[in-house]
Design a protein around this motif. Structure first.
Motif, PDB file in Angstrom:
ATOM      1  N   GLU A   1       0.824  -1.210   0.000  1.00 14.26           N
ATOM      2  CA  GLU A   1       0.000   0.000   0.000  1.00 14.26           C
ATOM      3  C   GLU A   1       0.856   1.257   0.000  1.00 14.26           C
ATOM      4  OE1 GLU A   1      -2.424  -0.714   3.414  1.00 14.26           O
ATOM      5  OE2 GLU A   1      -3.985  -1.738   2.250  1.00 14.26           O
ATOM      6  N   ARG A   2       1.955   1.263   0.765  1.00 11.62           N
ATOM      7  CA  ARG A   2       2.848   2.427   0.772  1.00 11.62           C
ATOM      8  C   ARG A   2       3.422   2.680  -0.620  1.00 11.62           C
ATOM      9  NH1 ARG A   2       4.276   0.503   5.786  1.00 11.62           N
ATOM     10  NH2 ARG A   2       6.035  -0.667   4.976  1.00 11.62           N
ATOM     11  N   GLU A   3       3.838   1.608  -1.279  1.00 10.78           N
ATOM     12  CA  GLU A   3       4.398   1.754  -2.631  1.00 10.78           C
ATOM     13  C   GLU A   3       3.350   2.278  -3.601  1.00 10.78           C
ATOM     14  OE1 GLU A   3       5.220   0.373  -6.684  1.00 10.78           O
ATOM     15  OE2 GLU A   3       4.217  -1.044  -5.364  1.00 10.78           O
ATOM     16  N   LEU A   4       2.125   1.773  -3.501  1.00 10.45           N
ATOM     17  CA  LEU A   4       1.058   2.213  -4.391  1.00 10.45           C
ATOM     18  C   LEU A   4       0.649   3.658  -4.126  1.00 10.45           C
ATOM     19  CD1 LEU A   4      -1.033  -1.065  -4.409  1.00 10.45           C
ATOM     20  CD2 LEU A   4       0.082  -0.026  -6.398  1.00 10.45           C
ATOM     21  N   VAL A   5       0.600   4.044  -2.871  1.00 12.31           N
ATOM     22  CA  VAL A   5       0.269   5.433  -2.547  1.00 12.31           C
ATOM     23  C   VAL A   5       1.360   6.363  -3.075  1.00 12.31           C
ATOM     24  CG1 VAL A   5      -0.015   7.082  -0.647  1.00 12.31           C
ATOM     25  CG2 VAL A   5      -1.239   4.896  -0.605  1.00 12.31           C
ATOM     26  N   ALA A   6       2.606   5.949  -2.977  1.00 17.46           N
ATOM     27  CA  ALA A   6       3.703   6.756  -3.528  1.00 17.46           C
ATOM     28  C   ALA A   6       3.542   6.920  -5.037  1.00 17.46           C
ATOM     29  CB  ALA A   6       5.051   6.117  -3.197  1.00 17.46           C
TER      30      ALA A   6
END
Length: 83
Positions: free
Chosen positions: A64-69
């Protein structure tokens, strides 16, 4: 002069073609990578997998962190921030 230049640079035509194809592939890959719809769909898939227990919280959080970035980068690019 145009004909002479065309004849002299003719051996480079395959290289220019390969470069053009590579640029097209890169452009399409970036478009897909930063497509907000695709990113949101992937976030939904991760949420579903988390609910089903097929992914643990640590892996889900990292994804999720990677996708939000990527979503933030997508927004920056649309505003004209460039690549």
């Amino acid at each position: 002069m145009g004909l002479f230049t065309a004849l002299v640079t003719l051996p480079l035509a395959p290289v220019r073609g390969v470069v053009w194809v590579a640029e097209q592939v890169r452009t399409e890959a970036e478009r897909e990578l930063y497509d907000p719809g695709t990113i949101r769909q992937r976030l939904d898939e991760i949420a579903r997998a988390r609910q089903e227990g097929t992914i643990d919280d640590a892996d889900a959080d990292a994804a999720e962190r990677e996708l939000v970035a990527r979503l933030l980068e997508s927004s920056r690019r649309r505003r004209g921030g460039g690549a």
